[in-house]
Design an enzyme around this catalytic site. Structure first.
Site, PDB file in Angstrom:
ATOM      1  N   ARG A  31       1.947  -5.584  -7.547  1.00 48.73           N
ATOM      2  CA  ARG A  31       3.314  -4.601  -8.796  1.00 48.73           C
ATOM      3  C   ARG A  31       3.786  -5.080  -8.540  1.00 48.73           C
ATOM      4  O   ARG A  31       4.380  -4.647  -7.456  1.00 48.73           O
ATOM      5  CB  ARG A  31       2.359  -3.596  -9.334  1.00 48.73           C
ATOM      6  CG  ARG A  31       3.258  -2.996 -10.506  1.00 48.73           C
ATOM      7  CD  ARG A  31       2.460  -1.766 -10.859  1.00 48.73           C
ATOM      8  NE  ARG A  31       1.145  -1.708 -11.728  1.00 48.73           N
ATOM      9  CZ  ARG A  31       0.544  -0.862 -11.013  1.00 48.73           C
ATOM     10  NH1 ARG A  31       0.096  -1.113 -10.441  1.00 48.73           N
ATOM     11  NH2 ARG A  31      -0.841  -1.371 -12.438  1.00 48.73           N
ATOM     12  N   ARG A  47       2.711  -8.862  -0.105  1.00 46.32           N
ATOM     13  CA  ARG A  47       4.176  -8.335  -1.158  1.00 46.32           C
ATOM     14  C   ARG A  47       4.956  -9.343   0.317  1.00 46.32           C
ATOM     15  O   ARG A  47       5.577  -8.958   1.284  1.00 46.32           O
ATOM     16  CB  ARG A  47       4.634  -6.942  -0.968  1.00 46.32           C
ATOM     17  CG  ARG A  47       3.507  -6.161  -1.390  1.00 46.32           C
ATOM     18  CD  ARG A  47       4.186  -4.904  -1.897  1.00 46.32           C
ATOM     19  NE  ARG A  47       3.599  -3.826  -2.736  1.00 46.32           N
ATOM     20  CZ  ARG A  47       3.373  -3.720  -3.870  1.00 46.32           C
ATOM     21  NH1 ARG A  47       4.288  -4.626  -4.319  1.00 46.32           N
ATOM     22  NH2 ARG A  47       3.031  -3.025  -4.596  1.00 46.32           N
ATOM     23  N   HIS A 102       2.458   4.727   6.447  1.00 41.64           N
ATOM     24  CA  HIS A 102       0.927   3.737   5.710  1.00 41.64           C
ATOM     25  C   HIS A 102       0.116   3.592   6.197  1.00 41.64           C
ATOM     26  O   HIS A 102      -0.533   3.293   5.004  1.00 41.64           O
ATOM     27  CB  HIS A 102       2.470   2.834   5.223  1.00 41.64           C
ATOM     28  CG  HIS A 102       2.205   1.551   3.941  1.00 41.64           C
ATOM     29  ND1 HIS A 102       0.647   0.425   4.781  1.00 41.64           N
ATOM     30  CD2 HIS A 102       2.100   2.055   3.024  1.00 41.64           C
ATOM     31  CE1 HIS A 102       1.403  -0.043   3.355  1.00 41.64           C
ATOM     32  NE2 HIS A 102       1.189   0.720   1.880  1.00 41.64           N
ATOM     33  N   HIS A 160      -5.831  -7.166  -2.164  1.00 42.88           N
ATOM     34  CA  HIS A 160      -5.014  -6.674  -1.280  1.00 42.88           C
ATOM     35  C   HIS A 160      -5.458  -6.510   0.756  1.00 42.88           C
ATOM     36  O   HIS A 160      -4.826  -5.398   1.555  1.00 42.88           O
ATOM     37  CB  HIS A 160      -5.387  -4.588  -1.349  1.00 42.88           C
ATOM     38  CG  HIS A 160      -4.434  -3.842  -1.224  1.00 42.88           C
ATOM     39  ND1 HIS A 160      -4.529  -3.209  -0.087  1.00 42.88           N
ATOM     40  CD2 HIS A 160      -2.709  -4.052  -1.498  1.00 42.88           C
ATOM     41  CE1 HIS A 160      -2.882  -1.649  -0.135  1.00 42.88           C
ATOM     42  NE2 HIS A 160      -2.399  -2.590  -0.720  1.00 42.88           N
TER      43      HIS A 160
END
Length: 661
Positions: free
Chosen positions: A378, A348, A561, A408
């Site tokens: 996404r 991201r 996270h 990822h």
């Protein structure tokens, strides 16, 4: 959290906004998949025995409950905002002066961008874009008396709430638009208007045979914007049956996909008020600290390569500064003439991306720079495509990973020329290389000059950028090749030990094989604590099945996270791992994920400190029961783990040690 009166008012407003945006994503991704399975006629059941139709029915029942609570909290917060001098008003509350001011704003900034789209034999039903706010307008021809439907998209350019001249009152933009409908339909009679909002499927189906991934992603984005199926229609309760039926029919929805809202639609837009300069209504700002070993004093940076030659370093964001750790690592690599290569992943990127700008500078300096950009992240696909092009133009070698797998993993590899030989320095993290989210997301990062870890990352990058076969890794666990099997092996080791112990911190626990293994471990006598921020499909405390499993979720100002996995008792010496993977099928089977062991005893102590604080938290820790319900904290000591970690970060920055004695 939005209902927690111990939180400052604007923090509660922010949590309500987060709830709304998370629910939007839930529909765009999870409900969309269930709906696609249902429409395809699939009858295969989930691991708990529910068909897609049964799951959709239960989702709707739960959403209706949540929606009612959300609307009640929203009403309460609007009242408290008004008491604090932040009033949301309606058109009918305005005097002539206010209306004149808004009329001028309408003519200058709103009217020019509006496009009313009518529906009649000559005009087909318009496309309603995802998550857009809309007005459905019924207009009557004064001569023929025929009633026509028209749709107006509320422009997002000015924000949802327009401030009035006193700076204390705000009016929803749609009310200004509704009050000026006669300007859009001159010569017609406006019979009625209603507000509505559409949510669409946000997934993209890519052809496995595509030979140009970027072009395929761009094509998929176009399909998402133009052709993706609607999955939810939100309407205000005043909408007429005529307008409702037309929307349901044209959007190809079922009545079960319609959600009637009482009061204001899209309460997530209340988050706009968090940006107001009202510090007394917010938590005290947190400034991330720099560990003493990463700062040379007087505000100067340490030579990080020299620091890492002395030993590994562990950071925890946002307690430890991202800029003075990850940012400084890449900046020094870009500027150091002895560095010959930098390789890193970018999942991201964010619109403002100092990491990308740093590696562009490195490429301009003649270093070999490889950036693995994940185009399929996404909701960030377009931003990542734009950065990929900028990087390529600067001479960076940009690759897009493996088709069919999202990359990822969060990894950086720096290769440096030292005394006639090459030495590798690396970073393995749990969160994105994104400065903005690093201030709000809690994440762990490992910096190391370990030759074995560096060699593993070299092999992994070669696999991702070239045609090398799956390597045998020395230290890393990598999905989809070795991660699930490695985790299962760790669980089995604890089942065979007389004092088995497992402690897992992750964002989601969904994978059926790992859940079954944890159930089996519990029955074998292993004590298991799980800290799961989001979805957890395991039921703890079920007699005979999961008696020894406890599940909690920490909710606070920072989003938990990081992924930390601990196996083993104190007596035997625990084994610690950190990485990018949650325990979900998508992470284990359809993504490239990277998990690294933490072997330095001092850093293990730091992880243990974090985990024990999270287990001791009794102010922000919600408990999952055997029925699958989350129960709020039962406060005894009132310990808040995030506040304790802030205190420790302050001390660590002052003392010059990465671990407290």
């Amino acid at each position: 959290m939005a209902a927690d009166r111990e939180l400052p008012l604007l923090e509660r407003v922010r949590f309500l906004s987060i709830f709304g945006s998370n629910l939007d994503e839930f529909f765009q991704v999870r409900v969309a998949l269930l709906r696609a399975e249902f429409e395809a006629g699939l009858v295969a059941s989930s691991p708990d025995g529910r068909t897609p139709a049964e799951q959709l029915a239960e989702v709707r029942a739960r959403i209706l409950q949540l929606q009612e609570v959300e609307e009640q909290i929203g009403k309460e917060l609007l009242g408290e905002l008004a008491d604090a001098g932040i009033r949301v008003v309606g058109w009918d509350d305005l005097d002539k002066r206010d209306r004149k001011q808004l009329g001028q704003i309408f003519e200058e900034k709103i009217f020019p961008v509006l496009t009313p789209l009518s529906v009649d034999p000559a005009h087909p039903f318009p496309y309603i874009s995802n998550l857009s706010f809309n007005l459905a307008v019924l207009v009557r021809h004064p001569g023929t008396k025929a009633v026509r439907f028209a749709r107006i998209k509320v422009p997002p350019v000015l924000g949802r709430f327009l401030p009035l001249s006193d700076g204390e009152r705000f009016i929803p933009i749609e009310q200004v638009l509704a009050a000026r409908l006669e300007r859009l339909f001159s010569g017609m009679e406006v019979e009625s208007h209603f507000f509505f909002r559409v949510t669409r499927d946000a997934d993209m189906d890519l052809d496995d045979e595509t030979d140009d991934l970027m072009r395929a992603i761009e094509s998929g984005l176009h399909r998402r914007h133009r052709l993706s199926d609607a999955v939810r229609l939100e309407i205000d309760e005043s909408m007429s049956s005529e307008a409702r039926n037309l929307l349901v029919e044209e959007l190809e929805l079922r009545e079960e996909d319609v959600y009637v809202r009482r009061g204001m639609l899209d309460l997530s837009d209340l988050g706009q008020f968090y940006n107001l300069e009202r510090p007394e209504l917010k938590l005290e700002p947190w400034t991330p600290r720099t560990q003493a070993q990463l700062g040379a004093g007087d505000g100067e940076e340490s030579d990080l390569f020299n620091v890492l030659r002395q030993g590994d370093v562990l950071v925890q964001h946002p307690y430890d500064s991202f800029e003075s750790s990850v940012g400084a690592f890449l900046t020094q690599a870009a500027d150091d003439p002895q560095v010959v290569a930098i390789k890193h992943t970018l999942y991201r990127s964010g619109t403002e991306n100092p990491i990308a700008r740093t590696v562009i500078r490195a490429a301009n300096a003649g270093k070999q720079v490889v950036t693995l950009v994940e185009l399929q992240a996404r909701f960030d696909e377009q931003t990542n495509i734009e950065w990929a092009r900028k990087l390529e133009e600067a001479g960076v070698h940009v690759v897009y990973g493996l088709l069919g797998l999202k990359t990822h993993g969060k990894i950086v590899l720096v290769v440096r020329q030292e005394e006639g030989q090459l030495r590798r320095y690396c970073h393995v993290g749990t969160g994105n290389y994104n400065v903005a989210t690093s201030r709000h997301y809690e994440d762990i990062g490992l910096f190391s000059a370990s030759p074995e870890l560096g060699a593993d990352l070299s092999d992994l990058f070669n696999h991702l950028t070239g045609y090398s076969r799956h390597p045998e890794y020395r230290k890393l666990l990598v999905a989809p090749d070795t991660l699930r099997s490695g985790l299962l092996d760790q669980i089995r080791q604890e089942m065979e030990a007389p004092d088995g112990r497992i402690l897992v911190k992750c964002n989601g626990l969904v994978d059926a094989r790992l859940i079954d293994a944890l159930y089996e471990a519990s029955q074998a006598g292993v004590e298991i604590d799980l800290i799961v921020r989001g979805v957890c499909c395991l039921r703890p405390g079920v007699p005979g099945l999961s008696d020894r499993i406890r599940v909690r979720s920490i909710l606070g100002r920072f989003l938990e996270h990081s992924r930390i996995f601990r196996f083993g008792s104190e007596a035997r010496g625990p084994r610690y791992f950190i990485g990018s993977a949650d325990w979900m099928p998508r992470n284990l089977d359809r993504r490239v994920e990277v998990v690294a062991p933490i072997e330095d005893p001092a850093l293990q102590g730091r992880l243990e400190e974090i985990l024990q604080l999270l287990l001791a938290d009794d102010a922000q820790a919600w408990q999952l029961d055997a029925e699958g319900s989350w129960n709020p904290p039962i406060r005894k000591r009132g310990l808040r783990a995030q506040e304790e970690l802030q205190k420790l970060a302050r001390q660590r920055a002052q003392r010059g040690s990465s671990v407290l004695d």
